[in-house]
Write an enzyme that holds these catalytic residues in place. Structure first.
Site, PDB file in Angstrom:
ATOM      1  N   ASP A   1      14.259  11.313  -3.282  1.00 54.49           N
ATOM      2  CA  ASP A   1      13.501  10.643  -4.348  1.00 54.49           C
ATOM      3  C   ASP A   1      12.118  11.287  -4.470  1.00 54.49           C
ATOM      4  O   ASP A   1      11.095  10.598  -4.565  1.00 54.49           O
ATOM      5  CB  ASP A   1      13.392   9.141  -4.061  1.00 54.49           C
TER       6      ASP A   1
ATOM      7  N   LYS B   1       1.688  -1.406   5.326  1.00 52.35           N
ATOM      8  CA  LYS B   1       2.723  -1.862   4.385  1.00 52.35           C
ATOM      9  C   LYS B   1       3.351  -3.119   4.973  1.00 52.35           C
ATOM     10  O   LYS B   1       3.860  -3.095   6.087  1.00 52.35           O
ATOM     11  CB  LYS B   1       3.753  -0.746   4.228  1.00 52.35           C
TER      12      LYS B   1
HETATM   13  P1  ATP Z   1       9.315   0.573  -4.145  1.00 54.21           P
HETATM   14  O1  ATP Z   1       9.348  -0.043  -2.817  1.00 54.21           O
HETATM   15  O2  ATP Z   1       9.560  -0.398  -5.230  1.00 54.21           O
HETATM   16  O3  ATP Z   1      10.115   1.832  -4.242  1.00 54.21           O
HETATM   17  P2  ATP Z   1       6.898   1.873  -3.543  1.00 54.21           P
HETATM   18  O4  ATP Z   1       7.681   2.794  -2.683  1.00 54.21           O
HETATM   19  O5  ATP Z   1       5.867   2.477  -4.420  1.00 54.21           O
HETATM   20  O6  ATP Z   1       7.822   0.994  -4.436  1.00 54.21           O
HETATM   21  P3  ATP Z   1       5.295   0.927  -1.391  1.00 54.21           P
HETATM   22  O7  ATP Z   1       5.703   2.016  -0.484  1.00 54.21           O
HETATM   23  O8  ATP Z   1       5.204  -0.450  -0.862  1.00 54.21           O
HETATM   24  O9  ATP Z   1       6.248   0.775  -2.624  1.00 54.21           O
HETATM   25  O10 ATP Z   1       3.900   1.326  -2.013  1.00 54.21           O
HETATM   26  C1  ATP Z   1       3.248   0.508  -2.958  1.00 54.21           C
HETATM   27  C2  ATP Z   1       2.041   1.263  -3.496  1.00 54.21           C
HETATM   28  O11 ATP Z   1       1.096   1.425  -2.445  1.00 54.21           O
HETATM   29  C3  ATP Z   1       2.395   2.646  -3.999  1.00 54.21           C
HETATM   30  O12 ATP Z   1       2.184   2.662  -5.365  1.00 54.21           O
HETATM   31  C4  ATP Z   1       1.465   3.599  -3.322  1.00 54.21           C
HETATM   32  O13 ATP Z   1       0.660   4.242  -4.260  1.00 54.21           O
HETATM   33  C5  ATP Z   1       0.580   2.738  -2.423  1.00 54.21           C
HETATM   34  N1  ATP Z   1       0.693   3.262  -1.068  1.00 54.21           N
HETATM   35  C6  ATP Z   1       1.780   3.221  -0.289  1.00 54.21           C
HETATM   36  N2  ATP Z   1       1.529   3.780   0.901  1.00 54.21           N
HETATM   37  C7  ATP Z   1       0.253   4.193   0.873  1.00 54.21           C
HETATM   38  C8  ATP Z   1      -0.604   4.886   1.799  1.00 54.21           C
HETATM   39  N3  ATP Z   1      -0.160   5.259   2.985  1.00 54.21           N
HETATM   40  N4  ATP Z   1      -1.861   5.169   1.429  1.00 54.21           N
HETATM   41  C9  ATP Z   1      -2.300   4.811   0.198  1.00 54.21           C
HETATM   42  N5  ATP Z   1      -1.557   4.178  -0.709  1.00 54.21           N
HETATM   43  C10 ATP Z   1      -0.288   3.868  -0.391  1.00 54.21           C
END
Ligand code: ATP
Length: 554
Positions: free
Chosen positions: A195, A95
């Site tokens: 959440d 990330k």
């Molecule tokens: P926001 O930050 O706006 O609340 P979010 O929490 O979904 O959004 P991120 O945590 O950056 O934002 O994740 C973005 C996307 O990446 C998500 O939709 C999720 O499905 C995917 N994702 C996040 N972490 C992982 C992971 N460890 N493995 C696979 N996919 C992931």
């Protein structure tokens, strides 16, 4: 099996001096004072050395240690990449947060919280509750913060619910049990998620859950952070906003902006409801209306909702948080685990069990076994058959040839509709028209059809009222198959276009009875019922249009 992760004494891979290939080419445009906070955040942790850590040594890490692949997803201030550790070849999710964006959006606190909770969970790894995304390491360069996380290969839980409409009882029991097992561990550490929702529940390669997104979490009994929590809650009160997502937010978060572990139990109740019914218990056109419904506890369990699941949901969706099932349990959640819904469930070995195949749950129509479509079987159509629904294929279908419920066997109580005029030829006539003829037809449609305004100027090839099912709920819709091709559906009472079944070359139809047919798309199976019993006609027409648009092979 994973072993417990230990905190390494040296959590220092994240220092301001770390650099990456991006440094040289990109100017540092964030004022130093602003980045201090984020640099501190980064420096406060670093590698979480453990037997499961992908890096061989707990040294400094930088983006040069990883090969970055495709973007897996995007958040409001982050991009998540699939990446490979060059030392171990292990696949990870990284990330990447843009510092300027984080500062602009005032999300530094959010990121700190996420990191702190992920660290706590990694350090306090519990073998019987390995249901969290694991933070392996954090590092930074002048512009960005990097979190290396377990890669959840199967993505979010939500699309799985959407795809089948709703889960059958086995799936609901299993996945809600894993969530409960995870909550039990989290709450024992004093972490409230705040959440919890199917978008924040990811699935690993074996289809076990990995809870993520701890930015909104609250850490209880953390004296060193108590001030932060207080400040944040005061700020939230001032903003009159709430932490979390409208559909899953607990009443106490709406009224006094306070959360307890029972707030996550409320969210669990919402998720169980959603798995069974296909929609969230409190859904409405606006956040305001959702909140009104939550505060009035205004939800109903539709016909077909499993009675024991209903009993559990009713005991979790209780306005007074201390009266929720489990809220008064001293250690863990024995009162929830012993609820009849979980009869026979071994919570301690969930992580070793093979998750059930995700199948839809349609007990409200249990006399219609044909509604079930097992996604494992490529939707019940053997591969060795010719595509299309020509007379020969229909004869085969009616000839009880398939090793699955057939039209004849599953509709003993239904009588077939009267034989209709050959609609295939009607569609063919349309498909074979010259441009001039099509133009003329379209002009006719414009002046005579009340459905014309919904089809974006496309010629309607077939139309009819159908019941479109989502989970346990069904709605009457006018289905419009048009050139393009398109499949629009309109609310006939309010004359509002409700949506469109997305076409692609992989769209496939599956006839389950004279009344019921399914349209398979990559992200969703549409369960449709023609009350007049012309499901075959629909399938035939859609298949003909598909063939015309995309050729033979779906
Ligand atoms: P926001 O930050 O706006 O609340 P979010 O929490 O979904 O959004 P991120 O945590 O950056 O934002 O994740 C973005 C996307 O990446 C998500 O939709 C999720 O499905 C995917 N994702 C996040 N972490 C992982 C992971 N460890 N493995 C696979 N996919 C992931």
């Amino acid at each position: 099996m994973e072993k417990s992760a230990k905190s390494s004494g040296s959590l220092s891979c994240l220092r301001g001096e770390n650099s990456s290939s991006m440094d040289a080419s990109q100017p540092i445009s964030v004022p130093a004072s602003k980045t201090d906070e984020l640099s501190l955040l980064a420096a406060s942790s670093g590698n979480l050395s453990s037997s499961t850590s992908p890096q061989p040594t707990a040294g400094k890490r930088s983006s040069k240690d990883f090969i970055f692949g495709r973007v897996i997803g995007e958040g409001s201030f982050s991009t998540v990449y699939l990446a490979k550790d060059i030392h171990t070849s292990k696949e990870l999710a990284i990330k990447v947060c843009d510092k300027r964006h984080v500062i602009r959006e005032k999300k530094a606190e959010y990121i700190k919280r996420e990191k702190e909770v992920l660290n706590m969970l990694s350090v306090n790894f519990k073998a019987t509750a390995p249901f969290f995304v694991k933070l392996y390491c954090t590092f930074q360069d002048p512009d960005r913060l990097y979190f290396t996380l377990t890669y959840a290969k199967n993505g979010e839980l939500l699309p799985y619910i959407t795809r089948v409409g709703c889960f059958d009882i086995d799936c609901t029991r299993f996945y809600s049990a894993e969530i409960l097992q995870a909550l039990e561990h989290m709450h024992s550490l004093g972490i409230i998620h705040r959440d919890l929702k199917p978008e924040n529940i990811l699935l690993n390669e074996e289809m076990h859950i990995l809870i993520t997104d701890f930015g909104s979490s609250k850490i209880l009994n953390a004296t060193h952070r108590g001030q932060d929590v207080e400040n944040e809650e005061r700020a939230v009160r001032r903003r009159n906003s709430f932490v979390g997502t409208a559909q899953y937010v607990s009443p106490e978060l709406l009224t006094d902006k306070s959360a307890s572990p029972a707030s996550d139990l409320w969210a669990l109740g919402c998720i169980i409801y959603q798995m069974v019914a296909g929609v969230t218990p409190f859904h409405a056109g606006s956040e305001y209306m959702i909140f009104q419904k939550i505060l009035k506890l205004d939800y109903i369990c539709p016909d077909g909702f499993s009675p024991s699941a209903k009993d559990l949901v009713d005991k979790l969706l209780v306005l007074e948080s201390s009266n929720r099932l489990g809220a008064c349990d001293k250690e863990g959640y024995p009162s929830i685990k012993s609820h009849p819904f979980y009869q026979g469930m071994d919570f301690e070995t969930l992580h070793q069990q093979t998750p059930p195949v995700i199948s839809p749950y349609l007990p409200g129509t249990s006399s219609h076994e044909e509604l079930r479509s097992n996604s494992r079987r490529r939707c019940g159509i053997p591969d060795n058959l010719e595509p299309g629904l020509d007379d020969q294929q229909l004869t085969r279908l009616l000839g009880l040839d398939l090793k699955e419920p057939t039209i004849h066997s599953i509709t003993k109580t239904e009588s077939p509709p009267p034989v209709q005029e050959k609609s295939k030829s009607k569609i063919s006539i349309f498909l074979n028209m010259s441009d001039e003829e099509l133009k003329q037809k379209l002009e006719e449609q414009k002046s005579t059809s009340k459905w014309h305004p919904f089809v974006q100027g496309n010629l309607i090839l077939k139309q009819g009222l159908i019941d479109k099912r989502k989970g346990l709920f069904a709605r009457r819709r006018m289905l419009l198959l048009t050139m393009g091709p398109h499949l629009y559906y309109v609310d006939p009472n309010n004359m509002v276009l409700k949506g469109e079944i997305p076409w692609s070359s992989s769209l496939r139809v599956e006839v389950r009875s004279f009344k019921i047919f399914l349209v398979h798309t990559p992200n969703r199976v549409y369960y449709l019922e023609d009350p007049d019993g012309y499901a075959l006609e629909w399938c035939k027409a859609i298949e003909e249009v598909r063939k015309e648009a995309y050729g033979h092979e779906p």
